[in-house]
Every structure is written in C-alpha cells, then in structure tokens.
Design an enzyme around this catalytic site. Structure first.
Site, short mmCIF file in Angstrom:
data_model
loop_
_atom_site.label_atom_id
_atom_site.label_comp_id
_atom_site.label_asym_id
_atom_site.label_seq_id
_atom_site.Cartn_x
_atom_site.Cartn_y
_atom_site.Cartn_z
N HIS A 79 40.83 17.55 47.72
CA HIS A 79 40.89 17.20 49.14
C HIS A 79 42.24 17.60 49.70
O HIS A 79 43.22 17.74 48.98
CB HIS A 79 40.61 15.71 49.37
CG HIS A 79 41.80 14.83 49.18
ND1 HIS A 79 42.69 14.56 50.20
CD2 HIS A 79 42.25 14.17 48.11
CE1 HIS A 79 43.64 13.76 49.74
NE2 HIS A 79 43.40 13.51 48.47
N CYS A 80 42.26 17.79 51.01
CA CYS A 80 43.50 18.07 51.72
C CYS A 80 43.54 17.15 52.94
O CYS A 80 42.97 16.06 52.90
CB CYS A 80 43.58 19.55 52.11
SG CYS A 80 42.26 20.08 53.21
N GLN A 81 44.16 17.58 54.00
CA GLN A 81 44.23 16.73 55.20
C GLN A 81 42.90 16.72 55.95
O GLN A 81 42.44 15.66 56.36
CB GLN A 81 45.37 17.20 56.11
CG GLN A 81 45.64 16.30 57.29
CD GLN A 81 46.19 14.93 56.90
OE1 GLN A 81 46.80 14.77 55.84
NE2 GLN A 81 45.96 13.94 57.72
N PHE A 108 41.77 13.75 53.90
CA PHE A 108 42.50 12.51 54.07
C PHE A 108 42.35 11.95 55.48
O PHE A 108 42.32 10.74 55.67
CB PHE A 108 43.98 12.69 53.73
CG PHE A 108 44.74 11.39 53.81
CD1 PHE A 108 44.62 10.46 52.79
CD2 PHE A 108 45.49 11.07 54.91
CE1 PHE A 108 45.27 9.24 52.86
CE2 PHE A 108 46.16 9.85 55.00
CZ PHE A 108 46.04 8.94 53.97
#
Length: 117
Positions: A79-81, A108
């Site tokens: 996952h990232c932002q 996120f």
C-alpha cells in the site's frame, strides 16, 4: 478477496485479515511516513521493491527487521498513500515471482478516513 486481474484488496478484506499471517508493505515516501501515521501491522519498505525483494533473506532481515516473504506468501499486500505506488510495487513483486502479492488500492488515505488514524 483479491481481484484475479488487478490483484487488489478492499478495505474490508484487509481489515478482516489484520493480525493474522499478513505481510503489509508500506511503500509511501519518507516524508509521508515521517508524519507518524501507519497502518497497524505494516512495515516500511522503500519504493525500490525490486532491490529489496532481490536481497538474500539474511540481508533482508538485517535491513528491514522482518523475515523476507517467500514467493508464495499468501497475504503479501502493498500500500501507499492513495494506491498508485502500491499498484506499481505489486506489479514489481509479481515480476519477481511473488504470485499472491496484491495492492490495497484505497491506500493509507482510505484507511485513515475509515479507521480514524
């Protein structure tokens, strides 16, 4: 759970497997991570997924503090932002043979909105 074509996981499915044999990889930038917010059970990995996952297991453990996932790890989630870098990381992991890797597309941003982080 994961879409067979895009290899994505939803917020609900991710939440359901939290605390189990999950390897949750955070590929956000240092500046994003330095804000002090994380998804519980995740660990930070730089966006250089190819070099990290090409390391020998001992080197990986020394550098990241966890056992290197095997190529058949069932719950390997990036996952990232907001989802894009997580998708790129997932694609790179697939190219390296991590057949079950998937992306938490909400990132996120979605997690913090739904979980109040």
């Amino acid at each position: 759970m994961a879409n067979a074509v895009t290899k994505e996981i939803s917020h609900e499915d991710l939440k359901a497997i939290m605390g189990k044999s999950l390897v949750l990889v955070d590929v956000r930038t240092k500046a994003e991570v330095d804000k002090g917010q994380w998804i519980k059970d995740g660990y930070k990995l730089p966006s250089t997924v190819e070099s990290a996952f090409a390391m020998e297991p001992e080197e990986f453990k020394t550098k990241y503090g966890i056992t290197k996932p095997t190529q058949d790890t069932k719950e390997l989630i990036f996952h990232c932002q907001m989802g894009r870098r997580g998708a790129v990381a997932t694609s790179k992991a697939h190219q390296l043979g991590y057949v079950n890797a998937c992306n938490y597309a909400g990132g996120f941003k979605e997690w913090s909105e739904k979980e109040g982080n």
